[in-house]
Design a protein around this motif. Structure first.
Motif, mmCIF file in Angstrom:
data_model
loop_
_atom_site.group_PDB
_atom_site.id
_atom_site.type_symbol
_atom_site.label_atom_id
_atom_site.label_comp_id
_atom_site.label_asym_id
_atom_site.label_seq_id
_atom_site.Cartn_x
_atom_site.Cartn_y
_atom_site.Cartn_z
ATOM 1 N N ALA A 11 4.332 -10.160 8.972
ATOM 2 C CA ALA A 11 3.542 -9.299 9.111
ATOM 3 C C ALA A 11 4.026 -8.043 9.223
ATOM 4 N N ILE A 12 3.163 -6.886 9.516
ATOM 5 C CA ILE A 12 3.490 -5.394 9.735
ATOM 6 C C ILE A 12 3.230 -4.837 10.858
ATOM 7 N N ARG A 13 4.276 -4.362 11.619
ATOM 8 C CA ARG A 13 4.014 -3.853 13.012
ATOM 9 C C ARG A 13 3.544 -2.540 12.615
ATOM 10 N N HIS A 14 2.430 -1.987 12.407
ATOM 11 C CA HIS A 14 2.055 -0.491 12.267
ATOM 12 C C HIS A 14 0.594 -0.647 12.790
ATOM 13 N N ASP A 48 -0.392 8.265 7.929
ATOM 14 C CA ASP A 48 1.269 7.971 8.470
ATOM 15 C C ASP A 48 1.979 7.708 7.306
ATOM 16 N N THR A 49 2.181 8.738 6.392
ATOM 17 C CA THR A 49 2.715 8.844 5.273
ATOM 18 C C THR A 49 4.160 8.204 5.486
ATOM 19 N N ALA A 50 4.916 8.668 6.718
ATOM 20 C CA ALA A 50 6.231 8.542 6.780
ATOM 21 C C ALA A 50 6.388 7.066 6.939
ATOM 22 N N ALA A 51 5.392 6.264 7.253
ATOM 23 C CA ALA A 51 5.469 4.749 7.450
ATOM 24 C C ALA A 51 5.231 3.786 6.320
ATOM 25 N N LEU A 52 4.748 4.734 5.048
ATOM 26 C CA LEU A 52 4.329 3.943 3.898
ATOM 27 C C LEU A 52 5.769 3.601 3.033
ATOM 28 N N PRO A 53 5.922 2.636 2.006
ATOM 29 C CA PRO A 53 4.694 2.065 1.776
ATOM 30 C C PRO A 53 4.414 0.667 2.925
ATOM 31 N N ILE A 104 0.834 -1.062 0.017
ATOM 32 C CA ILE A 104 0.047 0.081 -0.110
ATOM 33 C C ILE A 104 0.914 1.394 0.182
ATOM 34 N N ASP A 105 0.783 1.853 -1.043
ATOM 35 C CA ASP A 105 1.814 3.133 -1.335
ATOM 36 C C ASP A 105 1.003 4.366 -0.736
ATOM 37 N N GLY A 106 1.620 5.425 -0.946
ATOM 38 C CA GLY A 106 1.066 6.699 -0.526
ATOM 39 C C GLY A 106 0.033 7.205 -1.683
ATOM 40 N N ASP A 107 0.138 6.781 -2.740
ATOM 41 C CA ASP A 107 -0.897 7.322 -3.809
ATOM 42 C C ASP A 107 -2.023 5.928 -3.971
#
Length: 421
Positions: free
Chosen positions: A283-286, A402-407, A216-219
């Motif tokens: 998995a993703i820790r967010h 939280d765009t800083a955490a992307l993608p 999942i990207d910023g756009d």
């Protein structure tokens, strides 16, 4: 209401005395004498010290309400644990015994010395028999034995907690994501496009040395905001079916009133029906992210829509020591199924690769994490399912990201299915 189990202690004789009523011993041949209770109390303490048994008091918000335990037995020549429990009448009917049994099963799994659990409730004890059935035990008949000066007719229930055994078994399909691109003969890179469109639901993905990355990207746009708000998804599935535009016929009717906006061609790319399915993913820790592997009914008939949730991992439920993994069955609109879903605590870094699997037979489903048994569901889905791989980004209440955490990246190294053994 918080249910806990605590080690049986020196001061717990009054709990035995409260359980020694005609009502609570009706299925056990009646009350014991005071001397027998004193001996039982001493036995509970002694057998804990020798390692032959583990007895616990059941507490609700710190209040003792009953007892549960497990002890060593031989069942048909096989080393096993036997379990039994009681809950005081005023506390019954609240799911307390069910939760206490779940906690005991987790302790037995962590102990790891024996992989068979048995229970022998009286045939005239509907509550305990239902509890065994709901916990995934398999009914293996009934018998009668002398008991407390009379006879006790009991059912035999068995819970197989043995690890996943793939020795000598070959997969009928295996995906290791090693090719230059996505194998479109197996995977469709669109998330439920019939409820939206292919243009708005296409996955963001790449394949490299580590396997598949779903992003999942910023756009990345919401998949469609008209029916699911700002939820963003990147997803692969191995089948597709829908009715015509304007109809309510389509896979995964996650909300009432959905209508097909873009009719999809029927695709049966990779369907499974019984056997073993497994995935190796990280998995993703967010707190905004969730990853999942959840085969779901192909749904060419509306009722054939149940889900085998092999792994559902919310980033908000990961910490420095491990995290929670959701496994089990979700009926959705299948009236033949009942919800049986549970979150299992797993130690270790779940952002590293782990194996998640189900062993699926016509009678039951056994779930595994890193080859270790974690849950049995004593029901089954008896129609083909398609495989679904997902990474989600959930919307925040304030509308920010939280765009800083992307993608957000779901990494998948392998997906396999095995035919029934």
């Amino acid at each position: 209401m918080t249910v806990t189990i605590e080690r049986w202690g020196d001061n717990d004789l009054p709990l035995l005395e409260r359980s020694n009523t005609p009502e609570m011993t009706a299925h056990l041949g009646g009350p014991e004498t005071p001397e027998q209770l004193v001996e039982r109390q001493a036995r509970y303490l002694r057998l804990w010290e020798t390692g032959e048994a583990r007895m616990f008091r059941i507490e609700v918000d710190g209040v003792p309400v009953g007892g549960i335990g497990y002890w060593k037995v031989e069942h048909d020549g096989v080393p096993a644990w036997e379990t039994g429990w009681n809950v005081e009448p005023e506390w019954q009917g609240r799911g307390i015994a069910r939760e206490a049994l779940r906690l005991v099963i987790r302790r037995i799994v962590d102990d790891g010395t024996r992989t068979l659990l048995v229970a022998y409730p009286g045939v005239d004890n509907p509550g305990s028999n239902a509890l065994c059935r709901g916990a995934g035990f398999e009914h293996r008949g009934s018998d009668t034995m002398p008991w407390r000066g009379g006879e006790l007719t009991f059912n035999t229930w068995m819970l197989d907690m043995s690890p996943l055994d793939l020795e000598g078994r070959e997969p009928d399909m295996e995906e290791t994501f090693r090719g230059p691109g996505l194998d479109v003969t197996r995977w469709s890179p669109f998330y439920l496009p019939h409820w939206a469109s292919r243009a708005t639901t296409e996955a963001r993905w790449s394949i490299g040395d580590a396997g598949l990355e779903l992003r999942i990207d910023g756009d990345t746009p919401p998949w469609p905001p008209a029916i699911d708000g700002e939820l963003r998804v990147s997803h692969l599935q191995t089948g597709q079916f829908s009715g015509p535009v304007g109809s309510g016929i389509g896979q995964h009717r996650f909300r009432d009133g959905l209508t097909v906006r873009e009719e999809q061609p029927e695709q049966r790319l990779w369907l499974a029906h019984h056997g073993v399915m497994d995935v190796r993913l990280a998995a993703i820790r967010h707190p905004d992210a969730m990853v999942a592997f959840w085969p779901v009914g192909f749904e060419d008939r509306p009722e054939n829509c149940g889900e085998l949730c092999i792994a559902e991992i919310f980033g908000a439920e990961l910490d420095d020591d491990g995290g929670w993994v959701g496994v089990g069955v979700k009926p959705h609109h299948d009236p033949r199924l009942r919800a049986d879903f549970e979150k299992i605590r797993v130690d270790g870094d779940l952002t590293r690769f782990h194996d998640y699997a189900v062993e699926w037979s016509p009678e039951r489903m056994r779930f595994f994490i890193d080859g270790r048994w974690v849950k049995t569901v004593a029901q089954s889905i008896n129609y083909p399912v398609q495989l679904m791989l997902d990474v989600y980004e959930f919307p925040r209440a304030d509308g920010t990201r939280d765009t800083a955490a992307l993608p957000h990246v779901l990494r998948v190294r392998r997906v396999r299915t095995f035919p029934p053994g």
